[in-house]
Design an enzyme around this catalytic site. Structure first.
Site, PDB file in Angstrom:
ATOM      1  N   ARG A 193       0.861  -1.174   0.000  1.00 47.37           N
ATOM      2  CA  ARG A 193       0.000   0.000   0.000  1.00 47.37           C
ATOM      3  C   ARG A 193       0.902   1.229   0.000  1.00 47.37           C
ATOM      4  O   ARG A 193       1.979   1.218   0.616  1.00 47.37           O
ATOM      5  CB  ARG A 193      -0.914   0.038   1.244  1.00 47.37           C
ATOM      6  CG  ARG A 193      -2.091  -0.922   1.184  1.00 47.37           C
ATOM      7  CD  ARG A 193      -3.135  -0.511   0.139  1.00 47.37           C
ATOM      8  NE  ARG A 193      -4.297  -1.394   0.130  1.00 47.37           N
ATOM      9  CZ  ARG A 193      -4.462  -2.428  -0.687  1.00 47.37           C
ATOM     10  NH1 ARG A 193      -3.526  -2.738  -1.569  1.00 47.37           N
ATOM     11  NH2 ARG A 193      -5.576  -3.146  -0.647  1.00 47.37           N
ATOM     12  N   GLU A 238      -4.122   7.836  -4.628  1.00 45.74           N
ATOM     13  CA  GLU A 238      -4.352   7.130  -5.888  1.00 45.74           C
ATOM     14  C   GLU A 238      -5.623   7.703  -6.499  1.00 45.74           C
ATOM     15  O   GLU A 238      -6.645   7.712  -5.826  1.00 45.74           O
ATOM     16  CB  GLU A 238      -4.509   5.626  -5.646  1.00 45.74           C
ATOM     17  CG  GLU A 238      -3.205   4.990  -5.173  1.00 45.74           C
ATOM     18  CD  GLU A 238      -3.275   3.481  -4.997  1.00 45.74           C
ATOM     19  OE1 GLU A 238      -4.337   2.898  -5.250  1.00 45.74           O
ATOM     20  OE2 GLU A 238      -2.258   2.897  -4.603  1.00 45.74           O
ATOM     21  N   HIS A 279      -1.613   0.842  -9.576  1.00 46.37           N
ATOM     22  CA  HIS A 279      -2.219  -0.188  -8.721  1.00 46.37           C
ATOM     23  C   HIS A 279      -2.841  -1.303  -9.568  1.00 46.37           C
ATOM     24  O   HIS A 279      -4.051  -1.547  -9.513  1.00 46.37           O
ATOM     25  CB  HIS A 279      -3.273   0.451  -7.796  1.00 46.37           C
ATOM     26  CG  HIS A 279      -3.590  -0.381  -6.588  1.00 46.37           C
ATOM     27  ND1 HIS A 279      -4.019   0.166  -5.401  1.00 46.37           N
ATOM     28  CD2 HIS A 279      -3.578  -1.725  -6.376  1.00 46.37           C
ATOM     29  CE1 HIS A 279      -4.236  -0.787  -4.520  1.00 46.37           C
ATOM     30  NE2 HIS A 279      -3.980  -1.950  -5.097  1.00 46.37           N
TER      31      HIS A 279
HETATM   32  P1  NDP Z   1      -0.680 -11.786   4.001  1.00 47.28           P
HETATM   33  O1  NDP Z   1      -1.555 -11.517   5.166  1.00 47.28           O
HETATM   34  O2  NDP Z   1      -0.460 -13.173   3.562  1.00 47.28           O
HETATM   35  O3  NDP Z   1       0.731 -11.106   4.225  1.00 47.28           O
HETATM   36  C1  NDP Z   1       0.873  -9.902   4.881  1.00 47.28           C
HETATM   37  C2  NDP Z   1       2.267  -9.822   5.407  1.00 47.28           C
HETATM   38  O4  NDP Z   1       2.437  -8.532   6.022  1.00 47.28           O
HETATM   39  C3  NDP Z   1       2.578 -10.869   6.474  1.00 47.28           C
HETATM   40  O5  NDP Z   1       3.719 -11.590   6.091  1.00 47.28           O
HETATM   41  C4  NDP Z   1       2.865 -10.039   7.709  1.00 47.28           C
HETATM   42  O6  NDP Z   1       3.948 -10.499   8.469  1.00 47.28           O
HETATM   43  C5  NDP Z   1       3.302  -8.721   7.091  1.00 47.28           C
HETATM   44  N1  NDP Z   1       3.263  -7.671   8.104  1.00 47.28           N
HETATM   45  C6  NDP Z   1       2.249  -7.285   8.888  1.00 47.28           C
HETATM   46  N2  NDP Z   1       2.658  -6.358   9.763  1.00 47.28           N
HETATM   47  C7  NDP Z   1       3.974  -6.169   9.521  1.00 47.28           C
HETATM   48  C8  NDP Z   1       4.966  -5.351  10.087  1.00 47.28           C
HETATM   49  N3  NDP Z   1       4.683  -4.537  11.093  1.00 47.28           N
HETATM   50  N4  NDP Z   1       6.220  -5.409   9.593  1.00 47.28           N
HETATM   51  C9  NDP Z   1       6.515  -6.230   8.565  1.00 47.28           C
HETATM   52  N5  NDP Z   1       5.617  -7.045   7.995  1.00 47.28           N
HETATM   53  C10 NDP Z   1       4.365  -7.014   8.463  1.00 47.28           C
HETATM   54  O7  NDP Z   1      -1.322 -10.913   2.814  1.00 47.28           O
HETATM   55  P2  NDP Z   1      -1.066 -11.013   1.241  1.00 47.28           P
HETATM   56  O8  NDP Z   1       0.321 -11.442   1.003  1.00 47.28           O
HETATM   57  O9  NDP Z   1      -2.161 -11.762   0.613  1.00 47.28           O
HETATM   58  O10 NDP Z   1      -1.237  -9.464   0.840  1.00 47.28           O
HETATM   59  C11 NDP Z   1      -0.365  -8.502   1.366  1.00 47.28           C
HETATM   60  C12 NDP Z   1      -0.798  -7.099   0.990  1.00 47.28           C
HETATM   61  O11 NDP Z   1      -0.547  -6.837  -0.377  1.00 47.28           O
HETATM   62  C13 NDP Z   1      -2.293  -6.808   1.123  1.00 47.28           C
HETATM   63  O12 NDP Z   1      -2.619  -6.484   2.471  1.00 47.28           O
HETATM   64  C14 NDP Z   1      -2.487  -5.637   0.194  1.00 47.28           C
HETATM   65  O13 NDP Z   1      -2.323  -4.429   0.904  1.00 47.28           O
HETATM   66  C15 NDP Z   1      -1.374  -5.782  -0.821  1.00 47.28           C
HETATM   67  N6  NDP Z   1      -1.863  -6.129  -2.150  1.00 47.28           N
HETATM   68  C16 NDP Z   1      -1.592  -5.277  -3.181  1.00 47.28           C
HETATM   69  C17 NDP Z   1      -1.972  -5.597  -4.463  1.00 47.28           C
HETATM   70  C18 NDP Z   1      -1.666  -4.673  -5.587  1.00 47.28           C
HETATM   71  O14 NDP Z   1      -2.447  -4.623  -6.518  1.00 47.28           O
HETATM   72  N7  NDP Z   1      -0.570  -3.968  -5.556  1.00 47.28           N
HETATM   73  C19 NDP Z   1      -2.701  -6.822  -4.766  1.00 47.28           C
HETATM   74  C20 NDP Z   1      -2.942  -7.647  -3.611  1.00 47.28           C
HETATM   75  C21 NDP Z   1      -2.524  -7.297  -2.353  1.00 47.28           C
HETATM   76  P3  NDP Z   1       3.772 -11.520   9.703  1.00 47.28           P
HETATM   77  O15 NDP Z   1       3.887 -12.841   9.029  1.00 47.28           O
HETATM   78  O16 NDP Z   1       4.905 -11.236  10.597  1.00 47.28           O
HETATM   79  O17 NDP Z   1       2.451 -11.264  10.297  1.00 47.28           O
HETATM   80  C1  DGY Z   2      -5.959  -5.946  -2.962  1.00 47.20           C
HETATM   81  O1  DGY Z   2      -6.664  -6.924  -3.252  1.00 47.20           O
HETATM   82  O2  DGY Z   2      -5.772  -5.579  -1.802  1.00 47.20           O
HETATM   83  C2  DGY Z   2      -5.281  -5.218  -4.077  1.00 47.20           C
HETATM   84  O3  DGY Z   2      -4.732  -4.034  -3.710  1.00 47.20           O
HETATM   85  C3  DGY Z   2      -6.063  -5.128  -5.342  1.00 47.20           C
HETATM   86  O4  DGY Z   2      -6.273  -6.398  -5.840  1.00 47.20           O
END
Ligand code: NDP
Ligand code: DGY
Length: 300
Positions: A217, A246, A265
């Site tokens: 984000r 955005e 995005h």
């Molecule tokens: P997950 O919940 O699988 O992964 C989130 C990760 O964030 C976890 O590994 C978690 O670590 C980490 N995290 C949380 N808090 C912290 C912190 N303080 N410091 C470091 N790491 C931290 O979610 P996804 O992988 O499915 O998605 C991740 C994010 O990607 C979504 O929340 C969304 O915002 C973004 N996204 C963006 C997209 C785009 O279009 N650009 C598309 C899809 C998603 P821990 O294991 O330690 O809890």
């Molecule tokens: C999400 O799902 O959070 C992405 O940002 C868009 O797919």
């Protein structure tokens, strides 16, 4: 059930949402819809289910939602591959300066093959740091491994031995990750803890030759500090799929930089993925309305 639909690819206006949600039992929303106390008040006590077409849920005021006993559905997993793929594309476009290169071909800047012209940084023998080795973070590492990456570092709230073992990633504190990585990828969720995590101090620790890629984000990065780091040579380049705000205004200083690639995005933007997300979000909503377990319910 009766459906009130905002029939457009453009986000619903706040006004229309406030009007349309009154009395609804369920809400199918996008990450562009801020679901806060005002919206929940407008919905009234019927609202029991919120289904978002996203895996990120930082647009939802979870405290208010929880207080009202509302269940939330979201779309993990189905978008992991597409988002990881886009992140790799963004990394390569940034590190190998693809946007600059295409521009030079078009504007006549391509005079001859020259030894140092448009050189960038390669993944082979590199150290890649991943902030957030979650579903997407791991999928990115798995896709980068065949490029010959030497070391994967990761950080998060705690070590994640199971996914880490799949790519032999080492758990390190954020500062170590910042100072030792050649490429830093942000794939964490957006929380009060990750807000502004990449700031002046963080950039000061990075190598001058390092590259930052953000597909989490926008607000995880302090954009004013990033601009300073990019223009003073503190870091080599940045690739951002997400920004604040955005869309990023076309006159934003970051857009004037050759060493900053900004995408609108589009992490999950493949036809198949958006279809899968839509179906999952619809099934979450329907299951919730029937009082059944949702295919993907957010644990709150
Ligand atoms: P997950 O919940 O699988 O992964 C989130 C990760 O964030 C976890 O590994 C978690 O670590 C980490 N995290 C949380 N808090 C912290 C912190 N303080 N410091 C470091 N790491 C931290 O979610 P996804 O992988 O499915 O998605 C991740 C994010 O990607 C979504 O929340 C969304 O915002 C973004 N996204 C963006 C997209 C785009 O279009 N650009 C598309 C899809 C998603 P821990 O294991 O330690 O809890
Ligand atoms: C999400 O799902 O959070 C992405 O940002 C868009 O797919």
């Amino acid at each position: 059930c009766t459906i009130g639909q905002w029939d457009s690819d453009e986000p619903v206006t706040r006004q229309e949402l406030l009007k349309g949600i009154a009395g609804a039992h369920g809400l199918y929303c996008m990450l562009t819809d801020k679901i806060d106390e005002e919206i929940l008040q407008a919905a009234g006590p019927n609202l029991k289910i919120i289904s978002t077409l996203s895996v990120g849920f930082d647009h939802l005021s979870l405290d208010e939602i929880k207080k009202r006993g509302i269940r939330v559905g979201y779309t993990p997993d189905v978008l992991t591959a597409a988002t990881a793929e886009l992140t790799v594309a963004l990394l390569l476009a940034t590190s190998r300066r693809l946007m600059e290169a295409v521009e030079e071909v078009k504007n006549g800047g391509w005079s001859a093959w020259k030894p140092l012209w448009l050189c960038g940084f390669g993944l082979q023998e590199s150290t890649v740091g991943i902030v957030g080795l979650g579903r997407i973070g791991l999928a990115i590492a798995e896709r980068l491994k065949p490029f010959g990456v030497k070391r994967f570092l990761y950080t998060g709230r705690q070590p994640r031995p199971e996914p880490a073992a799949k790519v032999q990633a080492e758990y390190v504190p954020l500062n170590t990750l910042a100072s030792q990585s050649d490429f830093i990828i942000l794939s964490c969720s957006f929380t009060p803890d990750t807000q502004g995590m990449c700031n002046k101090d963080f950039f000061a620790k990075m190598k001058k030759t390092a590259i930052l890629i953000n597909s989490s984000r926008g607000a995880v990065v302090n954009q004013e500090d990033l601009y300073q780091a990019l223009t003073t040579g503190q870091i080599a380049a940045a690739g951002m799929d997400v920004t604040v705000p955005e869309p990023l205004p076309t006159n934003h200083p970051l857009l004037s930089l050759k060493n900053c690639v900004v995408l609108p995005h589009i992490g999950s933007a493949t036809y198949a993925t958006r279809n899968a997300m839509s179906v999952l979000a619809a099934n979450n909503l329907l299951a919730g309305l029937k009082g059944e377990p949702m295919p993907s319910e957010l644990k709150m």
